[in-house]
Design an enzyme around this catalytic site. Structure first.
Site, PDB file in Angstrom:
ATOM      1  N   ASP A  80     -15.619  -3.137  14.727  1.00  0.00           N
ATOM      2  CA  ASP A  80     -14.549  -3.963  14.199  1.00  0.00           C
ATOM      3  C   ASP A  80     -15.093  -5.303  13.707  1.00  0.00           C
ATOM      4  O   ASP A  80     -15.791  -5.996  14.447  1.00  0.00           O
ATOM      5  CB  ASP A  80     -13.470  -4.181  15.269  1.00  0.00           C
ATOM      6  CG  ASP A  80     -12.101  -4.254  14.649  1.00  0.00           C
ATOM      7  OD1 ASP A  80     -11.825  -5.260  13.959  1.00  0.00           O
ATOM      8  OD2 ASP A  80     -11.319  -3.301  14.808  1.00  0.00           O
ATOM      9  N   SER A 125      -7.524  -5.065  10.521  1.00  0.00           N
ATOM     10  CA  SER A 125      -7.741  -3.866  11.326  1.00  0.00           C
ATOM     11  C   SER A 125      -6.643  -2.828  11.148  1.00  0.00           C
ATOM     12  O   SER A 125      -6.899  -1.630  11.221  1.00  0.00           O
ATOM     13  CB  SER A 125      -7.857  -4.245  12.800  1.00  0.00           C
ATOM     14  OG  SER A 125      -8.876  -5.197  12.964  1.00  0.00           O
ATOM     15  N   HIS A 163      -1.117 -12.471   8.014  1.00  0.00           N
ATOM     16  CA  HIS A 163       0.112 -12.255   8.775  1.00  0.00           C
ATOM     17  C   HIS A 163       1.364 -12.562   7.960  1.00  0.00           C
ATOM     18  O   HIS A 163       2.438 -12.005   8.202  1.00  0.00           O
ATOM     19  CB  HIS A 163       0.125 -13.135  10.027  1.00  0.00           C
ATOM     20  CG  HIS A 163      -0.885 -12.718  11.048  1.00  0.00           C
ATOM     21  ND1 HIS A 163      -0.622 -11.789  12.017  1.00  0.00           N
ATOM     22  CD2 HIS A 163      -2.180 -13.084  11.223  1.00  0.00           C
ATOM     23  CE1 HIS A 163      -1.711 -11.602  12.759  1.00  0.00           C
ATOM     24  NE2 HIS A 163      -2.668 -12.364  12.295  1.00  0.00           N
ATOM     25  N   ARG A 205       2.616  -8.697   9.190  1.00  0.00           N
ATOM     26  CA  ARG A 205       1.685  -8.011  10.092  1.00  0.00           C
ATOM     27  C   ARG A 205       2.300  -7.970  11.494  1.00  0.00           C
ATOM     28  O   ARG A 205       2.809  -8.965  11.989  1.00  0.00           O
ATOM     29  CB  ARG A 205       0.347  -8.726  10.107  1.00  0.00           C
ATOM     30  CG  ARG A 205      -0.613  -8.065  11.094  1.00  0.00           C
ATOM     31  CD  ARG A 205      -2.045  -8.408  10.796  1.00  0.00           C
ATOM     32  NE  ARG A 205      -2.862  -8.267  11.996  1.00  0.00           N
ATOM     33  CZ  ARG A 205      -4.148  -8.573  12.047  1.00  0.00           C
ATOM     34  NH1 ARG A 205      -4.765  -9.029  10.982  1.00  0.00           N
ATOM     35  NH2 ARG A 205      -4.820  -8.428  13.163  1.00  0.00           N
ATOM     36  N   LYS A 262      -8.022  -3.216  20.727  1.00  0.00           N
ATOM     37  CA  LYS A 262      -8.167  -2.344  19.556  1.00  0.00           C
ATOM     38  C   LYS A 262      -7.788  -0.887  19.845  1.00  0.00           C
ATOM     39  O   LYS A 262      -7.993  -0.021  18.991  1.00  0.00           O
ATOM     40  CB  LYS A 262      -9.613  -2.389  19.016  1.00  0.00           C
ATOM     41  CG  LYS A 262     -10.052  -3.770  18.544  1.00  0.00           C
ATOM     42  CD  LYS A 262      -9.332  -4.236  17.271  1.00  0.00           C
ATOM     43  CE  LYS A 262      -9.785  -5.627  16.862  1.00  0.00           C
ATOM     44  NZ  LYS A 262      -9.117  -6.119  15.644  1.00  0.00           N
ATOM     45  N   ASP A 318     -15.449  -8.570  15.818  1.00  0.00           N
ATOM     46  CA  ASP A 318     -14.209  -9.136  15.294  1.00  0.00           C
ATOM     47  C   ASP A 318     -13.591 -10.144  16.253  1.00  0.00           C
ATOM     48  O   ASP A 318     -13.306 -11.279  15.885  1.00  0.00           O
ATOM     49  CB  ASP A 318     -13.200  -8.029  15.007  1.00  0.00           C
ATOM     50  CG  ASP A 318     -11.985  -8.580  14.267  1.00  0.00           C
ATOM     51  OD1 ASP A 318     -12.194  -9.278  13.258  1.00  0.00           O
ATOM     52  OD2 ASP A 318     -10.841  -8.342  14.694  1.00  0.00           O
ATOM     53  N   HIS A 372     -11.327 -12.964   8.826  1.00  0.00           N
ATOM     54  CA  HIS A 372     -11.998 -11.808   8.228  1.00  0.00           C
ATOM     55  C   HIS A 372     -12.594 -12.237   6.886  1.00  0.00           C
ATOM     56  O   HIS A 372     -12.435 -13.384   6.473  1.00  0.00           O
ATOM     57  CB  HIS A 372     -10.988 -10.677   7.996  1.00  0.00           C
ATOM     58  CG  HIS A 372     -10.359 -10.186   9.267  1.00  0.00           C
ATOM     59  ND1 HIS A 372      -9.224  -9.406   9.288  1.00  0.00           N
ATOM     60  CD2 HIS A 372     -10.709 -10.374  10.564  1.00  0.00           C
ATOM     61  CE1 HIS A 372      -8.909  -9.123  10.542  1.00  0.00           C
ATOM     62  NE2 HIS A 372      -9.783  -9.698  11.330  1.00  0.00           N
TER      63      HIS A 372
END
Length: 559
Positions: free
Chosen positions: A28, A81, A140, A286, A361, A430, A501
């Protein structure tokens, strides 16, 4: 077979055998970028990932993991993700989150749908409350969507509007909250000129107020609840721009962690508590950091903290945040219908599957992989294992996270002989990358590499195949850059850390003793993305992918 003639049965691949054990490893936040001191993957000791990259060139390549390749509106949109795992599992590209909302707002369809009709019933006598992340980060939420919604709602009868704005600093530069708050304040001032009572009612930093995820820390949600619903917070201001500027002056203050504040009138009374008969919309598209608030707003039966008051409201999410929980039950934009995912096909064709990650995750390697669907397709052929994540600390404190435990579970599943596919997500690069702690992120990358080694060693033992890839970038670039790509400095001459990211492509590597001779990556798909991985994995299991899947990355060359 239904009356439609649909069948789950996959055709056999003409050249590839069935029955091999495949390890499907997702790192990730592991992208590919130029080597430099801010590329934690490059700095870290990662001998296994290095050997994959520097091994057979026809068994390693890059794929796109951002923007249009994963269904987002533009190629300026970094991957995440959720959309990454959707694409990896679905094998096709679906309009996602932001893009769905954009389409609904552009066409005006959003105003004809059930969600808006539902909250409109409160416009006449109640207040419309909009709660969400205030930035243009696009991960988001997006400021322009809030602006369109403010315009649309006010044109459709909303007379009293309150915005509860959470500051970002994670998907955008720290300090940008002031400008976003000024923009919002100006927009609301224009609405006030038109006779609409529109103002900012509360605020706070996203990581300290409201936007927790995976039930890590309900206090975060409670701080938001107290400010947004009860109108109570330790800090009171008459102006939101002033509030953010003031709170940012505290030592160590940053946008992500601003304390909660409420806006009060000249009598010191909160201007926007949420009351019976009001409408509430959570603006984020999100899901992961809205689910907890959605539960608090929606569930009659709730014990995570004392809500003090549970107002009778009409609540809708921008989207439905959890398809399994049907949460929230009302939403402004309908989700992508992701059907016929690779996981479901493979299970129907007898491919037994093991999936594992730690809490942060676990949903990605199951729910999102399976097309936003919870649970098993066939419990007799699947096992999903969740390892509890560390809670109550930031991930840079223990950057190794649960990588070793995940790898051990995967190794045991591979060696057990019970599973044809063993799928894991290693979250380290991540989750630690998001903290902006470069040293810890280097440790995290090494931990992930160690975990990959354990899994590949097990594949070696059973004569299996591995597929190692990632869902989006993060740890490979930890510094903000100007248009020329040079690191940006703050006013004190220190580098500006990048916690978000990235737009970078991600690696995919195939190999293992079970990989048929002659299998290599095709040369004719330079623009391939994560959605091409599903057909690839189906081929390696010995099946042709369905015809509407994005094309496979591999070909079999006769020796």
């Amino acid at each position: 077979m239904g009356s439609s003639g649909f069948s789950w049965k996959l055709n056999d691949h003409p050249k590839l055998p069935k029955g091999k054990v495949i390890a499907m490893v997702v790192l990730d936040g592991w992208g590919e970028a130029n080597p430099n001191q801010y590329n934690c993957i490059h700095v870290a000791e990662t001998p296994v990932m290095d050997s994959l990259k520097n091994g057979a060139p026809e068994k390693w390549r890059l794929v796109k993991a951002h923007g249009k390749a994963v269904g987002l509106p533009t190629d300026d949109d970094m991957g995440n993700s959720e959309v990454g795992h959707n694409a990896l599992g679905a094998g096709r590209i679906y309009a996602q989150g932001a893009k769905l909302v954009d389409l609904a707002l552009e066409s005006g369809k959003i105003y004809d749908d059930e969600g808006i009709k539902y909250i409109k019933e409160s416009f006449e006598t109640g207040t419309l409350h909009l709660i969400g992340l205030l930035s243009d980060g696009g991960v988001h939420s997006r400021l322009d969507q809030l602006q369109l919604l403010l315009k649309g709602a006010s044109e459709r009868g909303a007379k009293r509007i309150r915005v509860h704005a959470l500051t970002d600093g994670r998907d955008v530069l720290d300090g940008t909250s002031v400008g976003f708050m000024e923009t919002l304040e100006n927009d609301l001032a224009k609405l006030r000129e038109k006779g609409i009572d529109a103002q900012i009612a509360s605020g706070g930093g996203r990581m300290y107020v409201t936007m927790d995820r995976y039930e890590n820390d309900w206090d975060v949600v409670k701080r938001g609840w107290d400010a947004q619903v009860l109108g109570e917070a330790p800090h009171k201001f008459t102006n939101a721009v002033e509030a953010v500027k003031k709170l940012r002056e505290e030592p160590k203050a940053n946008d992500q962690y601003l304390p909660p504040f409420v806006i009060v009138d000249e009598n010191g009374k909160s201007v926007g508590p949420i009351l019976d008969g009001d409408a509430v919309v959570t603006l984020n598209f999100r899901a992961d950091r809205m689910v907890m608030l959605a539960k608090a707003l929606e569930y009659e039966d709730f014990d995570k903290f004392d809500r003090v008051r549970f107002p009778k409201i009409r609540y809708a999410g921008m989207l439905q945040y959890d398809g399994e929980l049907k949460l929230p039950s009302h939403y402004l934009v309908s989700p992508p219908e992701i059907e016929r995912t690779s996981g479901e096909y493979l299970v129907h064709n007898g491919v037994s599957t093991f999936a594992c990650s730690e809490t942060v995750k676990f949903g990605h390697v199951t729910f999102f992989w399976n097309g936003n669907r919870s649970g098993y397709f066939d419990p007799s052929k699947e096992e999903y294992v969740e390892i509890p994540s560390d809670s109550g600390i930031t991930f840079n404190v223990k950057p190794k996270m649960k990588a070793l435990e995940i790898a051990e579970k995967a190794r045991d599943a591979i060696l057990s002989g019970k599973f044809h596919q063993v799928r894991v997500n290693l979250p380290n690069s991540d989750m630690v990358g998001h903290t902006g702690d470069i040293e810890a992120t280097v440790v995290a990358c090494k931990a992930a590499d160690d975990a990959v080694k354990m899994i590949l060693d097990a594949i070696e033992q059973v004569g299996g195949i591995y597929v190692v890839t990632a869902d989006h970038g993060n740890a490979e670039d930890m510094v903000k850059r100007n248009k020329k790509g040079e690191p940006l400095l703050d006013k004190n001459g220190n580098i500006q850390i990048l916690t978000s990211h990235t737009l970078e492509p991600v690696p995919i590597a195939i190999g293992g003793p079970g990989l048929a001779p002659g299998v290599k990556f095709r040369q004719d798909l330079p623009g391939a993305g994560l959605a091409n991985v599903a057909a690839t994995v189906m081929n390696l299991h010995g099946y042709e992918a369905p015809s509407d899947y994005e094309p496979t990355l591999i070909e079999v060359v006769d020796n």
